[in-house]
Write a protein that holds these residues in place. Structure first.
Motif, mmCIF file in Angstrom:
data_model
loop_
_atom_site.group_PDB
_atom_site.id
_atom_site.type_symbol
_atom_site.label_atom_id
_atom_site.label_comp_id
_atom_site.label_asym_id
_atom_site.label_seq_id
_atom_site.Cartn_x
_atom_site.Cartn_y
_atom_site.Cartn_z
ATOM 1 N N ALA A 114 82.969 111.525 -2.053
ATOM 2 C CA ALA A 114 84.047 112.368 -1.453
ATOM 3 C C ALA A 114 83.332 114.079 -1.148
ATOM 4 O O ALA A 114 83.519 114.331 -0.224
ATOM 5 C CB ALA A 114 85.053 112.541 -2.150
ATOM 6 N N LYS A 115 82.678 114.609 -2.140
ATOM 7 C CA LYS A 115 82.157 115.901 -2.131
ATOM 8 C C LYS A 115 80.902 115.684 -1.076
ATOM 9 O O LYS A 115 80.921 116.851 -0.255
ATOM 10 C CB LYS A 115 81.562 116.117 -3.550
ATOM 11 N N ARG A 154 80.483 113.718 1.690
ATOM 12 C CA ARG A 154 80.807 114.039 2.935
ATOM 13 C C ARG A 154 81.226 115.203 3.291
ATOM 14 O O ARG A 154 80.659 115.649 4.502
ATOM 15 C CB ARG A 154 81.974 112.738 3.009
ATOM 16 N N LYS A 155 81.850 115.873 2.663
ATOM 17 C CA LYS A 155 82.312 117.307 2.956
ATOM 18 C C LYS A 155 81.136 118.183 3.033
ATOM 19 O O LYS A 155 80.965 119.088 4.170
ATOM 20 C CB LYS A 155 83.310 117.785 2.052
ATOM 21 N N SER A 156 80.102 118.026 2.127
ATOM 22 C CA SER A 156 79.255 118.994 2.115
ATOM 23 C C SER A 156 78.086 118.780 3.184
ATOM 24 O O SER A 156 77.468 119.668 3.664
ATOM 25 C CB SER A 156 78.370 119.080 0.605
ATOM 26 N N GLN A 157 78.012 117.314 3.443
ATOM 27 C CA GLN A 157 77.036 116.967 4.428
ATOM 28 C C GLN A 157 77.499 117.330 5.957
ATOM 29 O O GLN A 157 76.760 118.084 6.573
ATOM 30 C CB GLN A 157 76.975 115.249 4.641
ATOM 31 N N GLU A 158 78.767 117.499 5.970
ATOM 32 C CA GLU A 158 79.381 117.770 7.316
ATOM 33 C C GLU A 158 78.968 119.248 7.489
ATOM 34 O O GLU A 158 78.741 119.636 8.434
ATOM 35 C CB GLU A 158 80.967 117.440 7.183
ATOM 36 N N LYS A 159 79.387 120.077 6.315
ATOM 37 C CA LYS A 159 79.096 121.385 6.619
ATOM 38 C C LYS A 159 77.571 121.743 6.874
ATOM 39 O O LYS A 159 77.471 122.767 7.590
ATOM 40 C CB LYS A 159 79.417 122.068 4.971
ATOM 41 N N SER A 189 76.707 120.686 10.556
ATOM 42 C CA SER A 189 77.514 121.424 11.407
ATOM 43 C C SER A 189 77.031 123.051 11.665
ATOM 44 O O SER A 189 77.273 123.551 12.620
ATOM 45 C CB SER A 189 78.983 121.402 11.348
ATOM 46 N N HIS A 248 75.050 116.398 -3.756
ATOM 47 C CA HIS A 248 76.014 115.428 -3.949
ATOM 48 C C HIS A 248 75.426 113.904 -3.360
ATOM 49 O O HIS A 248 75.855 112.988 -3.754
ATOM 50 C CB HIS A 248 77.163 115.855 -3.075
ATOM 51 N N GLU A 276 80.245 127.204 11.844
ATOM 52 C CA GLU A 276 80.903 126.111 11.307
ATOM 53 C C GLU A 276 80.691 125.000 12.552
ATOM 54 O O GLU A 276 80.509 123.769 12.253
ATOM 55 C CB GLU A 276 82.310 126.253 11.430
#
Lengths: 283, 136
Positions: A30-31, A33-38, A41, A235, B10
């Motif tokens: 879960a973590k 996915r969030k950190s990869q996205e960050k 992006s 992560h 972002e």
């Protein structure tokens, strides 16, 4: 009988371990996915800023900014980014190994993360500052690091500043990477020709002022990006490590179950044999 | 036509062809039309607007830089919120927090003070854009 009970106990304990690692895997996923996205992006921003500076730089050749000029100091500064917690496979080890190749000149370390701290303390490297990676928001941390880096560079304490971190490539691949932060070195970018106007470039308010504000910002962005990449790597690495652990545990349980069943079968056969023999003796 | 790119840490906020762009630079508001001379400029918190087919879109922008060419504009800012995305309550809260921080000026380091001041400025800009639209 004793052996059977022994095996049963081991199966139980391995199952428990598997449960723990499985839970950690889910949390890490879960973590992750969030950190990869960050991390992904914010890459366009970093790249665009890089491009902008590369295009601007050649046009300001008259101005030698102090962040672009190497100094004569003997030592160098390495910002080492590791994780606070373990169970991430070889991630920290690889990064530390990469950082340890920086020999020759005396190296001063600034570490982020507990693992890097233990490394520098154990090997007796000179440590300038250490931070925990989960302590404060990344942007604040990046700001502090930028100030530290630029400060020690401008006062000529160090001749160059490097940052070592695990670059996130894919979930199963993280590459330890070294980037030279200061003095800022830019690869010459061949920009597409835009006609004769390309050579003329205006600056508002002035080239000096632009460089003055864009260069520290550039350093900040790079550090920030490195922190994000490191987090995503951490992560990801943890998820993979925990997945491997869970898989290994279930393999082990399978093997042990087989042995357990064999032992049980054997015990039953023996018991039957006893009963049959006893009966035969009575007749 | 101008190719406008607005990029924040972002995400890529906007990436398309537009007719004209307005930018809040440190030396004042400028409007960029196709065929502009190459220009690199610094942006301060304010309003970025762009017009496409006579439709004007407004964004609240933070600190950043812009690189302008004859047929493209690249904007790098730390904030670019379209009107619809601005949540007034949140902004009010951010504004209050920033003001609160500024009040305790003597306790802050130079850096923290600058951050708080920048946050306040950004919050004000977003509020301004949100509120002006409502009156119309």
């Amino acid at each position: 009988m004793a052996q059977i009970r022994e095996i049963k106990r081991r199966i139980k304990s391995i199952n428990n371990t598997a449960k723990v690692t499985h839970a950690m895997e889910l949390v890490a996923a879960a973590k992750m996915r969030k950190s990869q996205e960050k991390a992904l992006s914010s890459r366009p921003y970093t790249i665009a800023l890089n491009q902008m500076i590369s295009e601007v730089r050649p046009k300001t050749h008259k101005q030698r900014h102090q962040l672009l000029t190497p100094t004569g100091a003997p030592s160098q500064l390495v910002i080492l980014i590791t994780s606070d917690r373990g169970l991430v496979g070889g991630l920290n080890l690889n990064v530390i190994r990469e950082a340890a190749t920086k020999n020759g000149n005396p190296v001063k370390f600034v570490v982020v993360g507990k693992k890097g701290l233990t490394f520098t303390v154990k090997t007796g490297k000179s440590l300038l500052a250490s931070f925990l990676s989960d302590e404060q928001p990344f942007l604040d941390l990046a700001r502090t690091l930028t100030r530290l880096a630029i400060g020690s560079f401008v006062t000529q304490e160090v001749n160059s500043v490097f940052i070592v971190y695990p670059q996130f490539v894919t979930t199963i691949k993280q590459v330890p990477t070294t980037i030279k932060l200061l003095p800022i070195e830019l690869e010459e970018v061949k920009s597409p020709e835009n006609g004769p106007l390309k050579d003329i470039l205006l600056f508002e308010p002035s080239p000096d002022r632009i460089l003055e504000s864009i260069l520290p910002h550039f350093v900040l962005t790079r550090i920030y990006q490195a922190l994000l990449e490191a987090k995503a790597s951490e992560h990801s690495a943890r998820m993979v490590a925990m997945k491997n652990a869970t898989d290994a545990a279930s393999d082990l349980v399978e093997d042990l179950t087989l042995t357990y069943n064999q032992a049980r079968q054997e015990a039953i056969t023996k018991e039957l044999l006893d009963i049959v023999t006893a009966q035969a003796a009575l007749e | 036509m101008l190719h406008l790119q607005i990029i924040t840490p972002e995400k890529i906020v906007f990436d398309d062809e537009v007719d004209q762009v307005g930018l809040p630079t440190t030396t004042g508001q400028i409007t960029v039309l196709p065929g502009h001379i190459n220009l690199v400029t610094q942006l301060e918190p304010g309003e970025i607007f762009f017009e496409k087919h006579t439709k004007i879109t407004r964004l609240a922008a933070g600190l950043g830089f812009a690189q302008i060419g004859p047929d493209n504009v690249k904007v790098l800012v730390d904030l670019a919120a379209p009107e619809e995305e601005i949540e007034e309550r949140k902004i009010e809260e951010a504004k209050r927090a920033a003001e609160e921080a500024l009040k305790q000026k003597h306790l802050l380091s130079e850096e923290e003070y600058a951050t708080a001041a920048a946050n306040l400025q950004k919050a004000l800009v977003q509020l301004k854009i949100k509120r002006r639209h409502r009156r119309l």
